[in-house]
Design an enzyme around this catalytic site. Structure first.
Site, short mmCIF file in Angstrom:
data_model
loop_
_atom_site.label_atom_id
_atom_site.label_comp_id
_atom_site.label_asym_id
_atom_site.label_seq_id
_atom_site.Cartn_x
_atom_site.Cartn_y
_atom_site.Cartn_z
CG ASN A 106 -0.42 0.73 2.40
OD1 ASN A 106 -0.49 1.96 2.49
ND2 ASN A 106 0.19 -0.02 3.33
CG PHE A 110 -0.40 9.44 6.97
CD1 PHE A 110 -0.35 8.08 7.26
CD2 PHE A 110 0.54 10.26 7.59
CE1 PHE A 110 0.62 7.55 8.12
CE2 PHE A 110 1.52 9.75 8.44
CZ PHE A 110 1.55 8.40 8.69
CB SER A 170 3.72 5.87 7.24
OG SER A 170 3.35 5.79 5.87
CG ASN A 172 3.13 4.52 1.78
OD1 ASN A 172 3.94 4.18 0.93
ND2 ASN A 172 2.38 3.65 2.45
CB THR A 173 4.30 10.54 5.14
OG1 THR A 173 2.90 10.24 5.18
CG2 THR A 173 4.49 12.02 5.42
CE LYS A 212 2.32 0.43 12.93
NZ LYS A 212 0.94 0.23 12.50
CG ASN A 241 4.05 1.33 9.58
OD1 ASN A 241 3.36 0.87 8.67
ND2 ASN A 241 3.78 2.49 10.15
C1 LIG Z 1 -3.67 -0.59 3.56
C2 LIG Z 1 -2.84 -0.35 4.81
C3 LIG Z 1 -2.87 0.89 5.42
C4 LIG Z 1 -2.13 1.11 6.57
N1 LIG Z 1 -2.20 2.33 7.17
C5 LIG Z 1 -1.51 2.55 8.33
C6 LIG Z 1 -1.65 3.78 9.02
O1 LIG Z 1 -2.37 4.67 8.60
N2 LIG Z 1 -0.94 3.93 10.17
C7 LIG Z 1 -0.12 2.95 10.68
O2 LIG Z 1 0.47 3.14 11.74
N3 LIG Z 1 -0.01 1.76 10.05
C8 LIG Z 1 -0.68 1.53 8.90
N4 LIG Z 1 -0.58 0.33 8.28
C9 LIG Z 1 0.35 -0.69 8.82
C10 LIG Z 1 -0.36 -1.71 9.71
O3 LIG Z 1 -0.91 -1.10 10.84
C11 LIG Z 1 0.63 -2.80 10.15
O4 LIG Z 1 1.64 -2.22 10.94
C12 LIG Z 1 1.27 -3.51 8.97
O5 LIG Z 1 0.33 -3.71 7.93
C13 LIG Z 1 1.86 -4.87 9.36
O6 LIG Z 1 0.87 -5.72 9.85
P1 LIG Z 1 0.15 -6.86 8.95
O7 LIG Z 1 1.23 -7.65 8.27
O8 LIG Z 1 -0.68 -7.65 9.94
O9 LIG Z 1 -0.70 -6.14 7.97
C14 LIG Z 1 -1.31 0.08 7.11
C15 LIG Z 1 -1.30 -1.18 6.49
C16 LIG Z 1 -2.04 -1.41 5.36
C17 LIG Z 1 -2.01 -2.76 4.71
#
Ligand SMILES: Cc1cc2nc3c(=O)[nH]c(=O)nc-3n(C[C@H](O)[C@H](O)[C@H](O)COP(=O)(O)O)c2cc1C
Length: 332
Positions: A106, A110, A170, A172-173, A212, A241
């Site tokens: 992804n 934000f 993140s 992506n920022t 985080k 993350n």
């Molecule tokens: C589509 C998407 C959007 C995410 N947006 C955020 C976010 O806004 N803030 C954040 O701290 N983590 C965000 N994450 C990261 C997740 O909270 C998590 O740390 C990461 O996906 C790893 O866990 P997983 O393998 O169970 O998905 C996002 C993950 C995905 C897939």
């Protein structure tokens, strides 16, 4: 039912569209179709968790679906990342699945409706469990002013959150992850902690402050993060993350899309970070383990690495909501 009926339909649609469709329809499904929340009480950061499985940030960025998500049996729910002002995020498409590897890429960036909209949603929700609110900075805010954005959000969400997460990881920022480097980190964390203590005093209520981190940092940076957290009495660490690595992918469709990778291929990388941070923190600050938990064994791997609680996101997409209660009972 999820794997046989619902997932094939959802996976035939555009990833972001099916995500929004699922969330907006979750509320319509009566509670009797969901398993009962596993009651396996656990105390951490001074909070009482009904079980150790949480929803990771990013699924419900604006806190618009808290009551619907609570039906899935989570021990805690983290909403956000939210920023001071609304922002659109990156252009679509920005969310990609790689089902053969149980991976998501992804680059949402934000996208959110701003902190005031989130607070209205939280006020409307009936959920009275543990609610984390994850905060970030707007894209155009320069790094040397980043603390102002976090403080702005923290002031606003303080009384509405059970704990507050400072998201500096993140991918992506642009440049956000630089806040994890020693040159920025120490002053940044100290400034936020200072205001945090003021808020605790003002509201006569202490809300744990959690950071985080990313899974892509050098050992030196990990040590600097641990030092900063300990020095500033931060209450918890969320590791991790998404990753910028594409290790484990070969020639899959979407593998070259820019963004952070989550899901099964992140599991061992994030567990290694948890293990190292657990050592650097000397078990003095609890770790919430997240990254690639797509079944019970991966959740146990996080606990073995030193995590006290776990969170899931991609696992929910690939395995469906029954994963929550499966993990919660296995960890009880
Ligand atoms: C589509 C998407 C959007 C995410 N947006 C955020 C976010 O806004 N803030 C954040 O701290 N983590 C965000 N994450 C990261 C997740 O909270 C998590 O740390 C990461 O996906 C790893 O866990 P997983 O393998 O169970 O998905 C996002 C993950 C995905 C897939």
């Amino acid at each position: 039912m999820y794997s046989l009926l619902i997932k094939p339909i959802l996976f035939s649609l555009d990833a972001e569209y099916s995500h929004d469709l699922t969330l907006s329809n979750l509320n319509r499904i009566p509670s009797i179709f969901f398993p009962k929340t596993i009651h396996a009480p656990y105390e951490c950061m001074g909070l009482n968790f009904p079980n150790r499985v949480g929803l990771a940030a990013g699924l419900d960025k604006n806190g618009a679906y808290i009551d619907a998500l609570a039906k899935l049996g989570f021990g805690f729910i983290e909403i956000g990342t939210i920023t001071p002002r609304p922002q659109a995020g990156n252009p679509k498409p920005r969310l990609f699945r790689i089902p053969s590897k149980k991976v998501i890429i992804n680059r949402m960036g934000f996208n959110n409706e701003g902190v005031d909209a989130l607070i209205s949603n939280v006020k409307r929700a009936k959920f009275d469990g543990v609610l984390g609110i994850n905060i970030g900075k707007n894209k155009e805010t320069p790094l040397d002013k980043a603390a102002d954005d976090y403080i702005f959000c923290m002031n606003k969400v303080y009384t509405h959150a059970s704990y507050i997460t400072i998201n500096i990881s993140s991918p992506n920022t642009p440049d956000l992850r630089k806040l994890q480097q020693a040159d920025y980190l120490h002053n940044f964390i100290a400034e936020i902690k200072d205001q945090h203590l003021r808020l605790a005093d003002k509201h006569k209520a202490y809300k744990p402050l959690v950071v985080k981190m990313s899974p892509d940092e050098s050992e030196e940076t990990m040590q600097a993060i641990a030092e900063s957290l300990l020095k500033n009495n931060i209450d918890g660490l969320i590791a991790t993350n998404t990753t910028c690595s594409r290790q484990g992918l070969t020639d899959e469709h979407n593998k070259d899309e820019a963004g952070g990778m989550s899901g099964e291929l992140l599991a061992s990388k994030s567990s290694t970070v948890i293990r190292m941070m657990h050592e650097f923190l000397d078990d003095k600050i609890p770790i919430i383990g997240v990254g690639g938990i797509v079944d019970v064994d991966y959740a146990k791997q996080k606990i073995d690495a030193g995590a006290k609680l776990v969170q899931i996101y991609s696992g929910l997409i690939y395995q469906g909501p029954s994963l929550v209660t499966k993990i919660a009972s296995a960890l009880s």
